[in-house]
Design an enzyme around this catalytic site. Structure first.
Site, mmCIF file in Angstrom:
data_model
loop_
_atom_site.group_PDB
_atom_site.id
_atom_site.type_symbol
_atom_site.label_atom_id
_atom_site.label_comp_id
_atom_site.label_asym_id
_atom_site.label_seq_id
_atom_site.Cartn_x
_atom_site.Cartn_y
_atom_site.Cartn_z
ATOM 1 C CG HIS A 1 -2.002 -1.081 1.087
ATOM 2 N ND1 HIS A 1 -2.878 -1.387 2.122
ATOM 3 C CD2 HIS A 1 -2.319 -1.931 0.067
ATOM 4 C CE1 HIS A 1 -3.676 -2.372 1.738
ATOM 5 N NE2 HIS A 1 -3.356 -2.719 0.505
ATOM 6 C CB CYS B 1 9.988 3.799 -15.647
ATOM 7 S SG CYS B 1 10.759 4.700 -14.269
ATOM 8 C CB CYS C 1 11.244 9.415 -12.856
ATOM 9 S SG CYS C 1 12.143 7.853 -13.005
ATOM 10 C CB CYS D 1 12.259 7.348 -17.202
ATOM 11 S SG CYS D 1 10.619 7.645 -16.469
ATOM 12 N N GLY E 1 -1.402 -8.032 13.482
ATOM 13 C CA GLY E 1 -2.099 -6.755 13.556
ATOM 14 C C GLY E 1 -2.845 -6.332 12.315
ATOM 15 C CB SER F 1 -8.939 -6.296 9.680
ATOM 16 O OG SER F 1 -8.748 -5.743 8.381
ATOM 17 C CG ASN G 1 -6.133 -8.204 14.425
ATOM 18 O OD1 ASN G 1 -5.391 -7.223 14.429
ATOM 19 N ND2 ASN G 1 -7.417 -8.115 14.107
ATOM 20 C CD GLN H 1 -11.085 -4.764 15.752
ATOM 21 O OE1 GLN H 1 -10.740 -4.748 14.565
ATOM 22 N NE2 GLN H 1 -11.782 -3.784 16.308
#
Length: 326
Positions: free
Chosen positions: A51, A62, A84, A86, A123, A125, A146, A148
Site C-alpha cells: 500500500h 517506469c 524521474c 526517465c 495486527g 484485519s 490480532n 479483533q
C-alpha cells in the site's frame, strides 16, 4: 500526532531480528508508515510494501521509486512536482481503494507467499484483497495475532488475541533472541513533517533577512573587521554568504515570484515566494500553499516569462488526465 515521526515498535525490531537470523524469509506490509524501512529492512529486498510508503514517490511512467528523507505530501492531483530520470512525473506512492497495487511489490509478496511454510500475520484485519489471501498460500501453517476477529480465524493453526508486542516478546524469549533498540534513522525517513514545517519557518526567516546588500563593513576599536546588517543590527565576523542560491534547473515552471533552492542543512529542495515570505517543500503548482493570486500578481506582458506565468501551464491538464486514468 505526526505519524511520520513514529519510531519502530518492539514488533518491528523483532521482525528485523528474525530476518537477520534467516528465520523470516520475507515481510509483506500493508502500512504506509515506513516503520519496517526505519527498522532497517530495505524495500524490494526482503520487504514488499503493497500500500505504499509515506517516504516514497513512484514514477507514473517506469514505476521506479525514490525514497526521500521527508514524508511525501499528498497533493490534490497526487503529483509531487519532481521528475524521474526517465522523464516521468513522480506521484506519492499511497494506494487508495480501487487502485491497482504496485506490481513489483505484489510480485515480491507473492514470491514470499509461495515459498512460505509458516505465515505469521500480525495486527491486520485480513479483509482487504488480494493481500489478505497471501498468508494462506502454499498451504502454510498460519498464526494470526490480532485483537479483533478476522475472516480467516478458522484457518489459523495458532490464533492469539494478544497485543503484537506482547506476543512477539514471548516468541523472541522462546527463541532466546534479543531485540535491538530502534536505530537512529539516516537518509530515507529521517525527517518528520513536524521537523520540515519547523525548518520551513527557519528558512523563510533566513531567506527574508539574508540579503548581501544589507551587510556593511565596520571596524572594532582595535582595527578588526566585522560586518553588520543595516536593517536588523545583526553582526558577524565574516560577511554572510547571503540568501541560499537559486537552483539552476527545476523540473517544472514556477509561478511568478517563486524560486527553487536546496536547503544546505537537509539537502531538501524548497520553494520560496519572496513577495509573501513563504517557504513550501511542495512545488507551488501542486502544494496546498499555492494561491491563484500568485498568477494574478504576474506582470501583464505580451510575451516572455511574465506572460508564461500568467496562467497555469498546459501540462497541468495533461497531469490531471494521467491521474484520472491511473
Amino acid at each position: 500526532m505526526d505519524y511520520s515521526a513514529a519510531r519502530p515498535s518492539y514488533t518491528h525490531m523483532a521482525i528485523k531480528r528474525l530476518v537477520d537470523e534467516g528465520l523470516c524469509t520475507g515481510v509483506t506490509s500493508t502500512n504506509l508508515d515506513g516503520l519496517h524501512m526505519k527498522s532497517g529492512l530495505r524495500p524490494m529486498e526482503k520487504l514488499a510494501e503493497l500500500h505504499g510508503n509515506m517516504f516514497a514517490e513512484r514514477c507514473v511512467r517506469c514505476k521506479a521509486e525514490a525514497y526521500r528523507a521527508f514524508p511525501i505530501q499528498r497533493t490534490l492531483k497526487r503529483f509531487t512536482g519532481r521528475y524521474c530520470d526517465c522523464g516521468g512525473n513522480f506521484m506519492d506512492s499511497g494506494i487508495d481503494f480501487g487502485q491497482n497495487l504496485p506490481l513489483r511489490h505484489l510480485a515480491l509478496a507473492e514470491k514470499h507467499a509461495n515459498a512460505q511454510t509458516v505465515s505469521l500475520v500480525l495486527g491486520t484485519s485480513l479483509r482487504v484483497r488480494p493481500s489478505c489471501d497471501l498468508p494462506l498460500a502454499n498451504d502454510a501453517a498460519v498464526c494470526i495475532v490480532n485483537k479483533q476477529e478476522t475472516p480467516h480465524d478458522d484457518k489459523a493453526s495458532v490464533r492469539s488475541f494478544a497485543a503484537c508486542d506482547d506476543f512477539m516478546k514471548a516468541l523472541m524469549n522462546d527463541l532466546d533472541l534479543e531485540v535491538d533498540v530502534p536505530p537512529v534513522v539516516e537518509g530515507p525517513g529521517s525527517l518528520s513533517a513536524t521537523a520540515l514545517k519547523k525548518r520551513s519557518k527557519q528558512l523563510a526567516t533566513l531567506m527574508a533577512k539574508r540579503k548581501d546588500n544589507n551587510w556593511a563593513e565596520a571596524h572594532t576599536e582595535d582595527g578588526r573587521v566585522f560586518f553588520y546588517d543595516t536593517e536588523t543590527g545583526e553582526t558577524a565576523w565574516e560577511r554572510p554568504s547571503g540568501a541560499i542560491p537559486t537552483l539552476d534547473k527545476e523540473g517544472l515552471q514556477l509561478p511568478h515570484g517563486w524560486s527553487a533552492h536546496e536547503d544546505p542543512e537537509t539537502g531538501v529542495t524548497f520553494y520560496y515566494c519572496a513577495d509573501k515570505g513563504l517557504v513550501n517543500h511542495v512545488h507551488p503548482y501542486f502544494g496546498a500553499m499555492y494561491e491563484e493570486s500568485h498568477y494574478e500578481d504576474a506582470p501583464a506582458t505580451s510575451g516572455g516569462a511574465g506572460a508564461a506565468a500568467a496562467e497555469p501551464p498546459a501540462f497541468l491538464a495533461e497531469l490531471a488526465a494521467a491521474a484520472a486514468a491511473r
